[in-house]
Design a protein around this motif. Structure first.
Motif, short mmCIF file in Angstrom:
data_model
loop_
_atom_site.label_atom_id
_atom_site.label_comp_id
_atom_site.label_asym_id
_atom_site.label_seq_id
_atom_site.Cartn_x
_atom_site.Cartn_y
_atom_site.Cartn_z
N PRO A 1 0.81 -1.25 0.10
CA PRO A 1 -0.05 -0.10 0.02
C PRO A 1 0.73 1.48 0.10
CG PRO A 1 -0.70 -1.43 1.61
CD PRO A 1 0.30 -2.26 1.09
N GLU A 2 1.74 1.27 0.67
CA GLU A 2 2.69 2.41 0.77
C GLU A 2 3.27 2.73 -0.59
OE1 GLU A 2 2.31 1.06 4.83
OE2 GLU A 2 2.64 0.20 3.14
N SER B 1 -4.32 3.26 0.97
CA SER B 1 -4.51 2.68 2.12
C SER B 1 -4.60 1.05 2.09
CB SER B 1 -5.65 3.34 2.84
OG SER B 1 -6.83 2.91 2.24
N GLU C 1 -6.85 -0.62 3.51
CA GLU C 1 -8.25 -0.94 3.24
C GLU C 1 -8.46 -0.71 1.87
OE1 GLU C 1 -10.35 -2.24 5.30
OE2 GLU C 1 -8.48 -2.44 6.57
N GLU C 2 -7.88 0.35 1.18
CA GLU C 2 -8.13 0.32 -0.24
C GLU C 2 -7.66 -1.09 -1.00
OE1 GLU C 2 -8.21 4.65 -1.70
OE2 GLU C 2 -6.40 4.33 -0.67
#
Length: 234
Positions: free
Chosen positions: A47-48, A53, A55-56
């Motif tokens: 994600p980073e 995020s 959650e996305e």
């Protein structure tokens, strides 16, 4: 999403048969579930890298329906493959891209490979292609197609080894010939991506001995330690 054209060269001669006592080269019934796989991507920091995020990322994965042998793929539009490679790990050493492969992210899927236009997608029934070791990419491509399968792209290969790092073994590694680079003047660049384990020699250096390595091989050359990763054609 479609890429460069599917070009098949004539074989230079019959490949040498190799016997193998290695484990079955497929994503077996022990393949993690899609939910487990996305959690691994979260733990690895995808994600980073993607600028989204956790959650996305989980939401994108929740829309997919996999089977017992499905592998979750990070689309290069979400994270370029060159940035995924360092997330590979073996014996505590991160993966790396060879120094003369600076244009890796410009390699695209063959026209015959339909890559879903979404941040995460699935491929199914992945095989490492050990029985094709010592075949050249030009020889292996028509054989893979004749089996009703299609070669993995380089992003798919890296994504697979992120989820099942034990499938990358000494003398049992894989090319990902589903990705090729189109020359500006037309035709295909002669290089084909491959993922194997560094011996720590030459330009690699001793510090990366035993680390996952993403490099390239000529389309007409054979290598005894490289099979051809492929997936079922859906």
């Amino acid at each position: 999403m479609r890429g460069v054209g599917l070009i098949v060269a004539e074989r230079e001669g019959p490949p040498v048969s190799l016997t193998s006592t290695a484990p079955a080269p497929t994503a077996t019934a022990t393949t993690p579930t899609v939910r487990e796989q996305v959690e691994r991507l979260v733990a690895l920091g995808v994600p980073e890298l993607a600028g989204v995020s956790a959650e996305e990322l989980r939401s994108a994965a929740s829309k997919l329906r996999g089977g017992a042998r499905s592998i979750l793929i990070v689309h290069p539009s979400l994270v370029p493959v060159s940035r995924l490679v360092p997330l590979l790990s073996r014996s505590g050493k991160p993966g790396f891209v060879v120094s003369d492969f600076s244009d890796l992210d410009q390699f695209e899927p063959l026209d015959d490979i339909d890559v879903p236009d979404r941040p995460l997608y699935l491929v199914h029934e992945v095989e490492r292609g050990d029985d094709l070791r010592n075949w050249s990419p030009d020889e292996a491509l028509p054989e893979i197609v004749s089996r009703g399968r299609r070669p993995l792209t380089v992003s798919e290969g890296v994504s697979w080894f992120l989820q099942q790092p034990d499938q990358l073994e000494p003398n049992f590694c894989a090319m990902t010939i589903g990705s090729r680079l189109r020359r500006p003047a037309g035709g295909l660049d002669a290089r084909t991506p491959a993922i194997w384990i560094s011996s720590g020699t030459g330009r690699d250096g001793r510090a990366v001995r035993g680390a996952p390595k993403l490099g390239w091989c000529w389309a007409g050359n054979r290598h005894t330690w490289l099979g051809f990763a492929s997936a079922a054609r859906c």
